[in-house]
Design a protein around this motif. Structure first.
Motif, short mmCIF file in Angstrom:
data_model
loop_
_atom_site.label_atom_id
_atom_site.label_comp_id
_atom_site.label_asym_id
_atom_site.label_seq_id
_atom_site.Cartn_x
_atom_site.Cartn_y
_atom_site.Cartn_z
N GLU A 80 0.83 -1.20 0.00
CA GLU A 80 0.00 0.00 0.00
C GLU A 80 0.86 1.26 0.00
OE1 GLU A 80 -3.12 2.14 -0.62
OE2 GLU A 80 -3.19 -0.05 -0.53
N GLY A 81 1.95 1.23 0.76
CA GLY A 81 2.86 2.37 0.78
C GLY A 81 3.51 2.61 -0.58
N LEU A 82 3.88 1.53 -1.25
CA LEU A 82 4.49 1.66 -2.57
C LEU A 82 3.48 2.17 -3.60
CD1 LEU A 82 6.65 -1.59 -2.62
CD2 LEU A 82 7.50 0.77 -2.58
N VAL A 185 4.50 -0.09 -14.27
CA VAL A 185 4.80 -0.11 -12.83
C VAL A 185 3.51 -0.06 -12.03
CG1 VAL A 185 5.96 1.10 -10.95
CG2 VAL A 185 7.04 1.00 -13.20
N ARG A 186 2.60 0.80 -12.43
CA ARG A 186 1.33 0.95 -11.72
C ARG A 186 0.57 -0.37 -11.67
NH1 ARG A 186 -1.84 3.78 -15.24
NH2 ARG A 186 -0.20 5.36 -15.20
N ARG A 190 -0.32 -2.67 -8.36
CA ARG A 190 -1.73 -2.88 -8.02
C ARG A 190 -1.94 -4.27 -7.42
NH1 ARG A 190 -4.54 -3.06 -13.23
NH2 ARG A 190 -3.76 -5.21 -13.14
N ASP A 191 -1.22 -5.25 -7.90
CA ASP A 191 -1.44 -6.64 -7.48
C ASP A 191 -0.32 -7.21 -6.62
OD1 ASP A 191 -3.83 -6.72 -9.01
OD2 ASP A 191 -2.66 -7.15 -10.82
N GLU A 195 4.45 -11.05 0.11
CA GLU A 195 5.23 -12.25 -0.21
C GLU A 195 6.05 -12.06 -1.48
OE1 GLU A 195 2.13 -13.00 2.55
OE2 GLU A 195 1.96 -12.22 0.49
N LEU A 196 5.42 -11.44 -2.49
CA LEU A 196 6.14 -11.19 -3.74
C LEU A 196 7.26 -10.18 -3.53
CD1 LEU A 196 6.59 -11.54 -6.73
CD2 LEU A 196 4.69 -9.98 -7.18
#
Length: 239
Positions: A80-82, A185-186, A190-191, A195-196
């Motif tokens: 969320e921060g990113l 990037v967006r 978004r997804d 973990e990723l």
């Protein structure tokens, strides 16, 4: 002077001297006149930089964050921060692109003091996205767009420069490329999951060395904010 050699300059006049793509790490200056000294160090956060016994790195970082709202989020630890950080970046770049487009014709192709033009800067950011998202994170076999702008020194490092177009594209083509890479990037952010972000990836230029996906994204964010600063600086010089 050979790399790593030590040299002393005593009672020397270095007014107007220019150091480019050089290292002054660990240099010591005593009793020096530094009026008008202009230092541009993208890796300043690795500090310290000590002036009159004061580490000025935190002061510089705080001022840059004040000038560029959202920059302080560039190393956000969570998805969320990113996502918020990227939205701030896109907003900041949109304002600068709008300013560049409103300038006299040809301004986006002007090189100030030997640096990349505004158009070249946008092309380089597309290249950086291809390297660190397309290649490192997504592991695409052919990640690079031909209109990307790599550093010239990559050619001496064995990088295949034939991938890239030699003719200068129109600014409309550059803006289309830039918009596509920003969306890339967006869409990834978004997804993305915690973990990723923690998964290891071979880095863009040293496949034998692995870093988490989070690190690769941080490289993109750092590139974006540094080149935004350069772009504003050079547009100011043309104003």
């Amino acid at each position: 002077m050979a790399q790593g050699d030590s040299t002393s300059f005593v009672d020397r006049d270095l007014q107007g001297a220019r150091f480019r793509s050089s290292t002054l790490a660990g240099a010591v200056m005593r009793g020096v006149d530094v009026r008008g000294l202009d230092i541009d160090a993208p890796w300043l956060t690795d500090g310290p930089l000590v002036v009159n016994s004061v580490d000025v790195v935190p002061l510089v970082e705080a001022e840059l964050n004040r000038r560029f709202p959202g920059r302080e989020l560039r190393h956000a630890p969570d998805p969320e921060g990113l996502r918020t950080a990227w939205a701030k970046l896109e907003h900041a770049w949109a304002a600068v692109v709008e300013r560049a487009v409103a300038m006299p014709e040809g301004a986006v192709d002007v090189s100030v003091d030997g640096e990349w033009s505004f158009a070249q800067t946008l092309r380089h950011l597309a290249f950086a996205t291809d390297a660190w998202l397309g290649k490192a994170i997504l592991r695409r076999p052919q990640p690079f767009h031909p209109l990307g702008q790599p550093h010239a020194e990559y050619e001496t490092d064995g990088f295949d420069m034939s991938v890239f177009a030699t003719a200068q594209p129109s600014f409309a083509e550059v803006l289309e490329l830039r918009a596509g890479r920003q969306a890339m990037v967006r869409d990834f952010l978004r997804d993305v999951t915690p973990e990723l972000l923690a998964e290891p990836r071979p880095t863009a230029w040293s496949p034998e060395h692995e870093e988490p996906v989070r690190h690769c994204l941080y490289v993109i964010f750092d590139e974006e904010w540094e080149h935004l600063r350069y772009a504003v600086r050079d547009l100011d010089a043309q104003a």
